[in-house]
Each structure stands twice: as C-alpha cells, then as structure tokens.
Design a protein around this motif. Structure first.
Motif, PDB file in Angstrom:
ATOM      1  N   PRO A   1      46.654  35.369  41.209  1.00  0.00           N
ATOM      2  CA  PRO A   1      45.668  35.123  40.145  1.00  0.00           C
ATOM      3  C   PRO A   1      44.343  34.668  40.742  1.00  0.00           C
ATOM      4  O   PRO A   1      44.238  34.461  41.947  1.00  0.00           O
ATOM      5  N   GLY A   2      43.348  34.512  39.854  1.00  0.00           N
ATOM      6  CA  GLY A   2      42.073  33.961  40.285  1.00  0.00           C
ATOM      7  C   GLY A   2      42.213  32.480  40.613  1.00  0.00           C
ATOM      8  O   GLY A   2      43.283  31.896  40.452  1.00  0.00           O
ATOM      9  N   ARG A   3      41.120  31.884  41.047  1.00  0.00           N
ATOM     10  CA  ARG A   3      41.170  30.461  41.411  1.00  0.00           C
ATOM     11  C   ARG A   3      41.415  29.580  40.196  1.00  0.00           C
ATOM     12  O   ARG A   3      41.951  28.491  40.315  1.00  0.00           O
TER      13      ARG A   3
ATOM     14  N   SER B   1      33.782  39.266  31.289  1.00  0.00           N
ATOM     15  CA  SER B   1      33.857  40.726  31.467  1.00  0.00           C
ATOM     16  C   SER B   1      35.237  41.191  31.917  1.00  0.00           C
ATOM     17  O   SER B   1      35.358  42.077  32.771  1.00  0.00           O
ATOM     18  N   ILE B   2      36.260  40.569  31.389  1.00  0.00           N
ATOM     19  CA  ILE B   2      37.622  41.032  31.691  1.00  0.00           C
ATOM     20  C   ILE B   2      38.467  40.967  30.422  1.00  0.00           C
ATOM     21  O   ILE B   2      38.086  40.333  29.444  1.00  0.00           O
ATOM     22  N   ASP B   3      39.617  41.619  30.504  1.00  0.00           N
ATOM     23  CA  ASP B   3      40.577  41.572  29.411  1.00  0.00           C
ATOM     24  C   ASP B   3      41.713  40.629  29.818  1.00  0.00           C
ATOM     25  O   ASP B   3      41.747  40.145  30.949  1.00  0.00           O
TER      26      ASP B   3
ATOM     27  N   THR C   1      38.508  38.125  37.270  1.00  0.00           N
ATOM     28  CA  THR C   1      37.099  38.499  37.490  1.00  0.00           C
ATOM     29  C   THR C   1      36.911  39.023  38.914  1.00  0.00           C
ATOM     30  O   THR C   1      37.659  38.656  39.829  1.00  0.00           O
ATOM     31  N   ALA C   2      35.899  39.863  39.082  1.00  0.00           N
ATOM     32  CA  ALA C   2      35.681  40.539  40.371  1.00  0.00           C
ATOM     33  C   ALA C   2      35.490  39.528  41.507  1.00  0.00           C
ATOM     34  O   ALA C   2      35.902  39.775  42.636  1.00  0.00           O
ATOM     35  N   ASP C   3      34.915  38.369  41.197  1.00  0.00           N
ATOM     36  CA  ASP C   3      34.705  37.374  42.250  1.00  0.00           C
ATOM     37  C   ASP C   3      35.948  36.506  42.498  1.00  0.00           C
ATOM     38  O   ASP C   3      35.917  35.571  43.287  1.00  0.00           O
TER      39      ASP C   3
END
Ligand SMILES: Cc1cc2nc3c(=O)[nH]c(=O)nc-3n(C[C@H](O)[C@H](O)[C@H](O)COP(=O)(O)O)c2cc1C
Ligand code: SF4
Ligand code: FES
Lengths: 513, 152
Positions: B67-69, B97-99, B104-106
């Motif tokens: 997952p993301g941070r 900007s995600i579902d 997220t891209a970052d």
C-alpha cells in the motif's frame, strides 16, 4: 490538592480531538503550576458533547463539552477545575437529562472509571458477580442466567441460559467460551464502547461463563476495525492475569480460565457465529451447516459458548444482584435492559441504555432530538444492514423483540440509524444488495449470485429501464434469497429491500434526471 | 521480507489455528502479504498453498500488494450514507485522483472502502493509519492530506 480531570479515550471522542484536548489541559496545568491528574475514561455516550471533559469537584463530577483544544486556556481562566461557570459548562454530569433518565446496568461504569485500572473496577463494585458465582454450583450459575431472562444481544435473541446449559450438559472435555466482538452492523457501537470503557466487565462475564460450563479457555473475536478496543482489552487482560483474576487459579478457586483476543480481518460474515468459529480456527469464514450446534461441536470441534459482548457483560450484574433484579426490567419476553445506539442523521447520537419498551419515537426525538440536518426524519433502519426500514407512521412501536417482529422488523443488536427526507430509498435498497454481494461468504447461490443480480436489477429500476418488470424481478429475487440461503446474510438482505419497497414505493418510481 | 515472515511464523506457530495471526503479523510488518510469503507460511503450518491463498483472498483486510505510506479508509455503510458519505468519497477520489483500492502515483495514499468503524453517531467517518476521524467534511479531508503530506 490534586484535581482529577476525565478526558475520554473512547474512539469516537478521539475522532473528535480528545487527545489534543488532553495534551492542552496537561500543558496548561503545568504552565499554571496546578496539580491535576488526568484519567482517560470511556465515553458517557453523549457523542454530540464529545470531547466531554469532566472535573471531580466537591459537588460531584462537573461536565464541560464539547471541548476543543483552543477552549482550554479559557476553561482554566474561568476556574473549571472548581466547576466554575463557562459557556461549555453542562452542570453535574449525572444530572444531564439524556443520562439521568437511563437505566444503566451494563453501562453502569462506562465513562465513570479508568477502564484499564483494576483498582477502579473493584472500587466500583467490579468482580462481585464472579465472587458470588464462585460460591455456587455450575448448574446454579446457569440457572441464574436462565431465570434472568437474558437473551442474546448479538441479534438472534436466543436465551443465553439455555445455550449455556447445553454446553454444561456435555461431558467434561475441553470446552470454550467465545465472545463475538465482530460488531459489524452499521449504526452499532455498544460493544466497542463497553470494551473501551469497561473491559473488565466483559472479562468478568466470560470468566463466570467459563466457570459455569467448565470451560478453561476463552477467546474474544474482535474486528480489526477496532484498534482502540484492542488496546484496552489487552491492557485489562494483562492486569487481570497479574492480579489472579485470570489464569490457572482464578481467585484461589482452583479453577482455570485463560483468555485472549483474536483479531478478525474485515469480513462482515465472520459475525455469524459458525463463520466466526471457522475464522478463529484460522480458516476462510465460511458458514457451517447446522447441526451440530456450536454448543455441542464448536471451536476445534469442542463444546463452545458463543455470545455477544453485551450478553456476556450483562452476566456480572445478574450474578451480583440476582436473576430477579435483572428480570424486573423490561416488558413481555424481552427482559432486562438494552443499550440502544442512536446513529446516522441524528442531532444527539449516542448510547441509551433502558429497559425494553421505549418507543422508537421517544428514542428518536426525546433522546435524539430529531435529525442532525434539521430536516424531517423520514426513515430509520433498526438492527443493522439486515434490518428493515421503518417509516414515520410506525415510530410508536416499542423497542422490544416481539413488537418489532410484529411489524416485520427486528431489533438485532439495538442500532438505530436515522435518515432525513433527502434519503433515496431506492439507492438504499441497491446498497443492501451491494453489501450482501461484497460480504457473501460464497457458500450458497441465492446469496452469492442473487445479490449481484439484485444490484443489476436495482440499477435498471433506478435508471427507469423496463422498471415495473425489473421491480417484479427484485421481489421474486428477494423471495428466493429469503428461502434459499443458509444464513442470515443472504436470508435477511431482503428485509431492508422489501421494507423500502413497501413503505417508500415512490422512491422506486422517480423520474430520471 | 523473509525475516518478517519467519518471525511471524515463529511467534504464532504453536497456537491453535494460527494462520490469521501469522497473516496479521506479516501485514503489520510489511503492510501487505506478499505472494511469495504464501508458500513459506503454507510449509511452516502444514497447509496447502491453496488454503493459505484462500484465506488471504477471503478477508478484505489482507492486501496482496504494497500500500501507500498512508492508508485512508472511508466508511460506506448506512449511518455514514445517512450523512452523505458518497459526497465525501467523491471528493476524496478527485482530490487524490484515484479510485478505491488504488494508490497515488507518488506512493503516498491508498484509498479503501470500509463498512462501519463504530463511529456511526459522528458520521461520515474515516480511518487514516489506524486513527479515527468523525463528522468529516471535504475540508477536513484536505487538511488531513496536507498534514500527512507535510510530515514525510
Ligand atoms: C450475517 C450475520 C452477522 C452477524 N454479526 C454478528 C456480530 O457482529 N456480533 C454478534 O454478536 N452477533 C452477530 N451475529 C449473530 C451471531 O450469529 C450469534 O447469534 C451471536 O453471536 C450469538 O450471541 P448472543 O446469543 O449473545 O447474541 C450475526 C449473524 C449473522 C447471520
Ligand atoms: S447466505 Fe450468503 S453468507 Fe450466508 S452462508 Fe450463504 S453464501 Fe454464505
Ligand atoms: S456506519 Fe460509518 S462508522 Fe458506522
């Protein structure tokens, strides 16, 4: 002199900034050189007032709320440590009408004590139930619970004493007590508040259950969404072991009772008792076919009690004060008290523990104060995602098991979710099907496939595609799910759908924008 | 990775029905249950890979990719619907900007649905990295994103 200040550690209070308030109060007291002791209590269950800060004064506990960190310097300046006047002052906590009119048996200590202090628990009457239980024969304990009229608070309302008797009657062997703390129903948080606010009461209830049926090991199956309850339970269990209330020799009785918490993993179906047992065994939470009953072949194939948090937490007071004391509360076949939970679009949300029999209208308006939005209340869903939607015309129904069944609804775990007149009941019906599709364990077709089909049908109804025909198909699908599902998820998802169709037909026939 | 998995196994292996506990311990360490961990766990617990995989996929809580941070879970259940969580969810999707189930891209945020956080008297509710939020407005959401973004 040290002044005691109470600031809840309850998850809802934290979600509204209770930690920041606690830090601000500690810092301000330090700066002013004032001697205070901060206790992180549970919540009193008046959530529109959280964070609710209480101060112990000569005239009892004084309440202030809702407090923001920015209010703290002003509170000190006004002299809140002496219970002085301030715009946020609510008077003596126990005199707040919402609380004063309640009949708190299970929630008697929630918000009052330090939840993880065994000394505090004992000082407030804790463990009197277990002490009495230890003077009785197992069968007498079970009889007391049976006589109290206690019925399971997890939803199915099965008499607790009868369940225990079945486990007691199994020949001596490894038996288990399991606590269902999966509390997946939307609109419910009584289990959470109890576990965060008075975890020893649950531990005591489970210990009594173990001694009553000859079970030496207990598990609390806790949903992963409750990290705060997890911490409180683990702290309390460690303290209970330390002081000999758990372990090989409970209070010197020579009886063993071990207890641990096991975490779920975000599956609603694991609240269904056989699915919960599968999950406790480390497997997929697929529902088991009954018989055998869990009381005969439950966890690891052994006789097992499965009870909800509130059911088990009701046991200490029954043992302490006797079955008659408990059954004097309530109406008809619904004895004792139930912590009702007011949620959703409601002005004064929280927990209201009363004897069975309060009407929905009294709960929604006298306690709840109507909607949060100020618009008219239009529908309420009682009993979680599998409960029926109830229209305003039925708000005079008393909240007891039989009365609700009489109008095709259910009380379940006591959650009441209010909606104002902006609700679109066709969308809520669609959501009921969607939730079933997401959470289905997959074992039977009407539930697994039917719910997905239900979402598609509802999409067409909402989009006004061949509407009457698709509504007809929704009705037929509901009948199939009702009669062809193995458990309540597939078998009761039709309740919210059919009740929405019945009471709010206009929402299913709106013109499409 | 291997170390975290071995530790999780060592800690829980001797308890009855340990698989969920092991998976929880792995995810607590790594943020997800890597597919490569499945055969290791299966071996250690005397289960088939299919059984372990079946459990990982059954439970919504277990992730199979990192997952993301920060993990943002927005409640979608009835009480939160009564307080228009759909609007909050839409806002979150646009802001990040995600579902749902995306990162997220970052790599900063993962967005997930959740079905009741027990905060139903203060809806709409969300949980971020285990911290609970109540009566969340779109502005609160943006403030949370700003605070988390500033911290790293
Ligand atoms: C789909 C489904 C979900 C359930 N979820 C819960 C739950 O979260 N907590 C609970 O105590 N009971 C839940 N139940 C009821 C349990 O199956 C069981 O009746 C209960 O745990 C027994 O305890 P009690 O007699 O003390 O109520 C659920 C039932 C179904 C069919
Ligand atoms: S009704 Fe649904 S959840 Fe229940 S056993 Fe069948 S498939 Fe599983
Ligand atoms: S329904 Fe959203 S927190 Fe319970």
């Amino acid at each position: 002199m040290t002044t005691t200040v109470y600031i809840p550690r309850d998850a809802t209070a934290l979600s509204l900034g209770a930690d920041a308030v606690a830090q601000a109060i500690a810092a301000e007291a330090r700066q002013r050189n004032l001697d205070i002791k901060i206790v992180r209590n549970g919540s009193r269950g008046m959530f529109w007032l959280e964070p609710l800060v209480e101060v112990s004064t000569a005239s009892g506990r004084q309440a202030y709320g809702p407090v923001k960190a920015a209010d703290v310097p002003g509170l000190f300046a006004a002299g809140f440590l002496d219970g002085a006047a301030h715009p946020l002052h609510l008077g003596a906590t126990e005199e707040i009408p919402y609380l004063k009119s309640q009949e708190r048996l299970t929630f008697v200590r929630v918000g009052v004590i330090d939840p993880v202090s065994l000394d505090d628990y004992l000082a407030h009457g804790g463990y009197a139930g277990l002490r009495r239980a230890l003077t009785l024969e197992p069968a007498q304990i079970v009889q007391e619970v049976t006589d109290s009229g206690l019925r399971g608070r997890g939803g199915a309302a099965f008499p607790t004493g009868i369940k225990w008797k079945t486990v007691l009657d199994q020949p001596p062997q490894q038996k288990y007590v399991t606590c269902n703390a999966d509390e997946g129903d939307s609109g419910t948080f009584a289990d959470r508040m109890l576990m965060e606010g008075d975890p020893f009461m649950l531990i005591e209830g489970m210990t009594i259950a173990g001694i009553a049926v000859g079970a030496t090991r207990g598990y609390i199956y806790l949903r992963a969404e409750y990290p705060h309850a997890h911490r409180a339970l683990n702290e309390a269990i460690a303290a209970a072991y330390q002081a000999g209330y758990l372990g090989p020799d409970v209070l010197g009785s020579g009886k063993r009772f071990d207890l641990e918490v096991r975490l779920g993993a975000g599956a609603y179906i694991c609240g269904e008792e056989t699915s919960m047992l599968e999950s406790l065994e480390g497997r997929r939470g697929e529902v088991r076919v009954r018989p055998p009953l869990p009381a005969i072949k439950g966890l690891f194939g052994q006789p097992t009690i499965v009870n909800n948090v509130i059911s088990l937490a009701s046991v200490p007071v029954i043992l302490e004060k006797g079955a008659q004391f408990y059954r004097d509360y309530g109406m008809g076949k619904s004895r004792g008290t139930i912590p009702l939970q007011l949620a959703g679009n409601i002005k004064r949300g929280g927990v209201v523990e009363r004897a069975f029999g309060l009407t929905l209208r009294e709960l929604l308006y006298d306690y709840g104060g109507g909607s949060a939005s100020g618009r008219p209340l239009r529908a309420v869903q009682v009993g979680g995602p599998l409960g029926a939607y109830i229209p305003e015309s039925q708000f005079d129904t008393p909240l007891d098991y039989e009365a609700l069944a009489g109008i095709g609804a259910l009380l379940g775990h006591g959650g009441v979710v209010a909606f104002d007149d902006t609700v679109d009941m066709a969308r809520m019906a669609r959501y009921a099907m969607e939730f079933c599709a997401i959470e289905s364990c997959g074992k039977c077709t009407p539930c697994r496939i039917g719910s997905t089909r239900g979402v598609e049908l509802m999409d067409r109804v909402i989009a006004n595609i061949d509407r009457e025909r698709n509504l007809q198909l929704v009705e037929e699908l509901c009948e199939t799910m009702l009669h062809g599902s193995l458990c309540g998820l597939g078998g009761m998802t039709p309740y919210p759908v059919q009740s929405a169709l019945k009471h709010f037909p206009e929402d299913f026939r709106k013109t499409v924008q | 990775m291997r170390e975290a998995v071995d530790l999780a196994i060592a800690q829980h292996k001797d308890q009855p029905g340990p698989l969920l506990q092991v998976l929880h311990a792995v995810q607590a360490q790594l943020g997800y249950v890597p597919p490569a961990a499945v055969p290791v766990i299966a071996d250690a617990l005397n289960l088939s890979r299919a059984e372990v995989h079946g459990v990982v996929t059954f439970y919504h809580f277990f992730r199979q990719s990192p997952p993301g941070r920060h993990i943002v879970q927005i409640c979608q259940a009835e009480a939160c619907r009564a307080m228009h969580c759909e609007t909050l969810t839409e806002h979150a999707r646009k802001r990040l900007s995600i579902d749902f189930h995306q990162t997220t891209a970052d790599g900063a945020f993962t967005l997930e649905p959740v079905y009741c956080l027990g905060n139903c008297a203060c809806s709409p509710a969300m949980m971020v990295d285990g911290d609970l939020y109540g009566r969340v407005t779109p502005e609160d959401f943006d403030a949370m994103v700003a605070a988390k973004s500033a911290k790293q």
